[in-house]
Design a protein around this motif. Sequence first.
Motif: not given
Length: 356
Positions: A257-280
């Motif tokens: 959404r507008p108003g998010m930082t690039g880091r917050q937008a990135d986390a929407l996908a990254r957190d899911l991949l990290v939680a699945a054990g693939y963050g690295e």
Amino acid sequence: MRIENLRNKMREQGLDGMLITDPYNRRYLSGFTGSTATLLVTATQQLIMVDFRYYERAEYEAPAWTQVRVTGKTTEALAEMVRLAGVRRLGFEADHVTVAQLKEMQGAVGDVEWVPTEKFVLPMRMIKEKTEVAAIRRAIACADAAFAYLCQTIRPGMTEREVAWMLESYMRQHGANELAFPTIVGAGPNGAMPHATAGDRPIRPGEPVVIDFGATVDGYRSDITRTICLGRPEDEQYLEVWKLVLQAQQAAEAQIRPGMTGRQADALARDLLVAAGYGEHFGHGLGHGVGLEIHEGPRVSRLSDDETLRPGMVFTVEPGLYLPGRFGVRIEDIVLLHEDGCEVLTRAVKEPLIMM
């Protein structure tokens, strides 16, 4: 409007002149598409300095600009242009001009205060106008059509280079002025290198292939990545990884959404991949701006805390997982940010398998 926005910024920084040498900024401000020119903008003037090769082209592409013709040394013409414009405090693009170039210009121009600027025009370019979005849509449509053609014609035994050429030639024949960037085709373990170079490796049945390519139409670019497997995958983990990457992409596209930082937008996908054990295995950012350049602002990354996403921005959403020595999976769309979220502009099919 673009020139007025530039002049407003000049006033804010106390500049009575701004020198534009970056070719993408030059095109954005003037419409000139040639390889060599320098722009000078003051409170009342807009000048374009060109040599003999571009006299007529500049008149045609940049009719609102006063032409300064280079007939001898470029630095002498620059000095005369600055002198005639009456500039005393001159901004220049420090993120484009080399130290050697600056020394040469300073030596020729003489008694002028040179003020370094960075990303002076780029913030203006981040918010796309309707005509820019229309050009990006055309570039995307060209790439989408090329991928549809590829899915019908690709076969095991083709080399990575042959697949790249298939895409490139199709886009050239169907509206692309040029490629958006060198096409990436990485089969099997080569796909674990995010920016693999297409080579002579034959594509085997059952191995994943990462394909990243784009077209340039009317100066604006597209960027698409799809990962496919020709037939039943040899590696049983491939489908699990592919579906996880798609899930991460869809989560980001649905929630940015507008108003998010690039880091917050990135986390929407990254957190899911990290939680699945693939963050690295997700080492790059989620996305980047696309326009006249294939990589421009905004930056959608875990390293981007200082940039806020705004309506009118166009950027990629491209999570990827890379398993060294085995395979990689990346799925990439271009989105346009509206007040209520992302419009996905890329239409190419997303399927993990092509059955032979």
